[in-house]
Design a protein around this motif. Structure first.
Motif, PDB file in Angstrom:
ATOM      1  N   ARG A 131       0.823  -1.205   0.000  1.00 26.61           N
ATOM      2  CA  ARG A 131       0.000   0.000   0.000  1.00 26.61           C
ATOM      3  C   ARG A 131       0.860   1.259   0.000  1.00 26.61           C
ATOM      4  N   TYR A 132       2.005   1.188   0.659  1.00 25.57           N
ATOM      5  CA  TYR A 132       2.914   2.336   0.628  1.00 25.57           C
ATOM      6  C   TYR A 132       3.388   2.596  -0.794  1.00 25.57           C
ATOM      7  N   GLN A 133       3.729   1.535  -1.524  1.00 24.29           N
ATOM      8  CA  GLN A 133       4.245   1.714  -2.877  1.00 24.29           C
ATOM      9  C   GLN A 133       3.203   2.337  -3.802  1.00 24.29           C
ATOM     10  N   VAL A 134       1.947   1.897  -3.658  1.00 27.11           N
ATOM     11  CA  VAL A 134       0.875   2.487  -4.472  1.00 27.11           C
ATOM     12  C   VAL A 134       0.727   3.968  -4.148  1.00 27.11           C
ATOM     13  N   TRP A 135       0.744   4.283  -2.860  1.00 29.25           N
ATOM     14  CA  TRP A 135       0.612   5.688  -2.441  1.00 29.25           C
ATOM     15  C   TRP A 135       1.795   6.518  -2.921  1.00 29.25           C
ATOM     16  N   MET A 136       3.015   5.985  -2.781  1.00 33.80           N
ATOM     17  CA  MET A 136       4.196   6.739  -3.194  1.00 33.80           C
ATOM     18  C   MET A 136       4.209   6.943  -4.701  1.00 33.80           C
ATOM     19  N   ASP A 137       3.750   5.962  -5.465  1.00 30.05           N
ATOM     20  CA  ASP A 137       3.661   6.146  -6.909  1.00 30.05           C
ATOM     21  C   ASP A 137       2.763   7.337  -7.238  1.00 30.05           C
ATOM     22  N   GLY A 138       1.659   7.455  -6.497  1.00 34.08           N
ATOM     23  CA  GLY A 138       0.765   8.590  -6.693  1.00 34.08           C
ATOM     24  C   GLY A 138       1.412   9.902  -6.304  1.00 34.08           C
ATOM     25  N   GLU A 139       2.143   9.907  -5.213  1.00 37.01           N
ATOM     26  CA  GLU A 139       2.848  11.114  -4.774  1.00 37.01           C
ATOM     27  C   GLU A 139       3.878  11.567  -5.812  1.00 37.01           C
ATOM     28  N   ARG A 140       4.618  10.611  -6.333  1.00 38.25           N
ATOM     29  CA  ARG A 140       5.635  10.964  -7.327  1.00 38.25           C
ATOM     30  C   ARG A 140       5.002  11.466  -8.615  1.00 38.25           C
ATOM     31  N   ALA A 141       3.889  10.836  -9.005  1.00 39.62           N
ATOM     32  CA  ALA A 141       3.205  11.287 -10.224  1.00 39.62           C
ATOM     33  C   ALA A 141       2.724  12.719 -10.063  1.00 39.62           C
ATOM     34  N   LEU A 142       2.174  13.043  -8.899  1.00 41.35           N
ATOM     35  CA  LEU A 142       1.732  14.416  -8.640  1.00 41.35           C
ATOM     36  C   LEU A 142       2.912  15.371  -8.618  1.00 41.35           C
ATOM     37  N   ALA A 143       4.014  14.924  -8.029  1.00 41.15           N
ATOM     38  CA  ALA A 143       5.199  15.784  -7.947  1.00 41.15           C
ATOM     39  C   ALA A 143       5.780  16.066  -9.323  1.00 41.15           C
ATOM     40  N   SER A 144       5.526  15.181 -10.285  1.00 34.94           N
ATOM     41  CA  SER A 144       6.059  15.385 -11.631  1.00 34.94           C
ATOM     42  C   SER A 144       5.274  16.433 -12.415  1.00 34.94           C
ATOM     43  N   LEU A 145       4.076  16.778 -11.936  1.00 38.34           N
ATOM     44  CA  LEU A 145       3.275  17.805 -12.596  1.00 38.34           C
ATOM     45  C   LEU A 145       3.726  19.201 -12.168  1.00 38.34           C
ATOM     46  N   PRO A 146       3.466  20.221 -12.958  1.00 35.26           N
ATOM     47  CA  PRO A 146       3.723  21.589 -12.498  1.00 35.26           C
ATOM     48  C   PRO A 146       2.929  21.877 -11.226  1.00 35.26           C
ATOM     49  N   TYR A 147       3.428  22.783 -10.412  1.00 34.18           N
ATOM     50  CA  TYR A 147       2.716  23.139  -9.179  1.00 34.18           C
ATOM     51  C   TYR A 147       1.284  23.570  -9.498  1.00 34.18           C
ATOM     52  N   ASP A 148       1.119  24.385 -10.545  1.00 28.24           N
ATOM     53  CA  ASP A 148      -0.217  24.783 -10.999  1.00 28.24           C
ATOM     54  C   ASP A 148      -0.113  25.427 -12.381  1.00 28.24           C
ATOM     55  N   LEU A 149      -1.198  25.357 -13.122  1.00 31.12           N
ATOM     56  CA  LEU A 149      -1.335  26.102 -14.376  1.00 31.12           C
ATOM     57  C   LEU A 149      -2.549  27.017 -14.227  1.00 31.12           C
ATOM     58  N   ARG A 150      -2.414  28.263 -14.699  1.00 34.34           N
ATOM     59  CA  ARG A 150      -3.508  29.229 -14.559  1.00 34.34           C
ATOM     60  C   ARG A 150      -3.601  30.129 -15.800  1.00 34.34           C
ATOM     61  N   ARG A 151      -4.813  30.560 -16.028  1.00 34.86           N
ATOM     62  CA  ARG A 151      -5.023  31.613 -17.033  1.00 34.86           C
ATOM     63  C   ARG A 151      -4.843  32.947 -16.322  1.00 34.86           C
ATOM     64  N   LYS A 152      -3.992  33.782 -16.893  1.00 34.43           N
ATOM     65  CA  LYS A 152      -3.624  35.026 -16.215  1.00 34.43           C
ATOM     66  C   LYS A 152      -3.751  36.192 -17.185  1.00 34.43           C
ATOM     67  N   SER A 153      -4.349  37.284 -16.694  1.00 32.97           N
ATOM     68  CA  SER A 153      -4.532  38.478 -17.517  1.00 32.97           C
ATOM     69  C   SER A 153      -3.481  39.522 -17.159  1.00 32.97           C
ATOM     70  N   ILE A 154      -2.727  39.966 -18.163  1.00 29.39           N
ATOM     71  CA  ILE A 154      -1.688  40.977 -17.959  1.00 29.39           C
ATOM     72  C   ILE A 154      -1.807  42.020 -19.067  1.00 29.39           C
ATOM     73  N   GLY A 155      -2.011  43.264 -18.649  1.00 33.19           N
ATOM     74  CA  GLY A 155      -2.111  44.344 -19.618  1.00 33.19           C
ATOM     75  C   GLY A 155      -3.227  44.156 -20.624  1.00 33.19           C
ATOM     76  N   GLY A 156      -4.324  43.571 -20.183  1.00 32.24           N
ATOM     77  CA  GLY A 156      -5.475  43.376 -21.050  1.00 32.24           C
ATOM     78  C   GLY A 156      -5.376  42.166 -21.962  1.00 32.24           C
ATOM     79  N   ARG A 157      -4.273  41.383 -21.851  1.00 29.22           N
ATOM     80  CA  ARG A 157      -4.128  40.185 -22.666  1.00 29.22           C
ATOM     81  C   ARG A 157      -4.032  38.957 -21.764  1.00 29.22           C
ATOM     82  N   ASN A 158      -4.546  37.843 -22.246  1.00 31.63           N
ATOM     83  CA  ASN A 158      -4.549  36.600 -21.457  1.00 31.63           C
ATOM     84  C   ASN A 158      -3.386  35.693 -21.855  1.00 31.63           C
ATOM     85  N   TYR A 159      -2.856  35.022 -20.814  1.00 33.48           N
ATOM     86  CA  TYR A 159      -1.737  34.105 -21.006  1.00 33.48           C
ATOM     87  C   TYR A 159      -1.980  32.845 -20.186  1.00 33.48           C
TER      88      TYR A 159
END
Length: 332
Positions: free
Chosen positions: A19-47
């Motif tokens: 069960r630890y290995q299954v959980w750790m696999d999930g932790e590592r998979a999450l860690a491999s993703l970016p912390y977050d992705l967001r739509r952001k507006s700067i100077g009237g334009r979206n990025y």
């Protein structure tokens, strides 16, 4: 002496590791993703922005477009899926941890758990770091299939050894790991191989001379190369999952128990060693070698092993070997 685990205890330990290995696999998979992705507006334009930390720092991935919108949707779906999988596995893992506590299985001090889990999440255990202090005894007990009596297990600190064969890709490996566990960790400037957090929990780093060059000079804590650490790189490592006293899981990768035990017996004879530590070293070394002989056939203590011993370890080994079976473990 090794007191074998009951069938229920052994079954629980098997479940814990799975069960630890299954959980750790999930932790590592999450860690491999970016912390977050967001739509952001700067100077009237979206990025589309990749956020790298809690402070909102990040970098632009380009102007908003259908392609970047699809990337954001896919990221959120994947992150949600991985979180659900991790959380489900964590629930069963926590249940197993509670059962380990109830069954009084070998356990670590709770403060060691976060360090080991973060090290494992970063794939440092075994490849870069070994558990070389008293915390390793819990893993040896599981490897032996029972409780190792007469071997002290309590410790108020955490000893790790740098074991990487090649230099790490990142300039700092150990220090970012410790700061991720607890940002209050600071280096003890009088003993630069040691770090302490606000609760006075100590982490000590060690290294063999043959591996010192693979540890970046900018990493911390800074261990002093010790020749006796070379012995702990020999043989086959022990890799086991244990629980902490709070029921949380932790994976340990520790040295071959034969070499660990003999190093302990050698330390017990060193005048430079603290007189408060030498009796514990002796009891651990003797009890662990007994356990290896009776309950760990995967680590043979035979003529071939004896022939491989360096001169410094021959006398401690012979002292153990000549001791009559079932003789109580006492100081030299």
């Amino acid at each position: 002496m090794v007191e074998p685990f009951s069938d229920e205890q052994a079954r629980t330990l098997v479940n814990l590791e799975q069960r630890y290995q299954v959980w750790m696999d999930g932790e590592r998979a999450l860690a491999s993703l970016p912390y977050d992705l967001r739509r952001k507006s700067i100077g009237g334009r979206n990025y589309l922005y990749e956020i790298t930390d809690r402070g909102g720092n990040g970098r632009s991935l380009g102007p908003w477009s259908d392609q970047n919108e699809a990337k954001l949707v896919a990221y959120r779906a994947r992150k949600s899926e991985l979180k659900a999988r991790r959380d489900t596995s964590r629930a069963s893992l926590e249940e197993t941890g509670r059962l380990c506590r109830a069954l009084r299985l070998p356990a670590l001090a709770s403060a060691a758990g976060p360090i080991l889990r973060e090290s494992d999440r970063r794939r440092l255990l075994g490849s870069h770091l070994l558990v070389v202090g008293t915390n390793a005894m819990a893993a040896y007990a599981i490897e032996a299939g029972g409780f190792i009596r007469d071997a002290p297990e309590e410790t108020d600190d955490f000893d790790m050894a740098w074991s990487a064969i090649a230099p790490a890709e990142s300039a700092q490996v150990v220090w970012p790991m410790l700061k991720a566990v607890d940002p209050t960790f600071t280096v003890n400037m009088e003993r630069t191989f040691q770090a302490r957090n606000a609760r006075a929990y100590e982490v000590e780093m060690m290294v063999a001379p043959s591996r010192a060059a693979t540890l970046s000079t900018s990493d911390q804590p800074r261990p002093v190369p010790l020749p006796e650490q070379e012995w702990l790189l020999l043989g086959a490592f022990v890799d086991r999952v244990v629980t902490c006293r709070d029921g949380s899981p932790a994976r340990i990768v520790a040295p071959d128990p034969r070499w660990f035990a003999l190093q302990k017996l050698w330390l017990a004879r060193q005048a430079k060693r603290s007189p408060l530590k030498r009796p514990k070293d002796f009891r651990q070394g003797m009890a662990l070698l007994d356990a290896v002989k009776t309950s760990m056939p995967q680590f043979p203590v035979n003529a071939a092993f004896e022939a491989s011993l360096p001169a410094e370890l021959v006398e401690p080994y012979e002292a153990w070997k000549s001791r009559a079976p079932d003789t109580p473990v006492r100081a030299w």
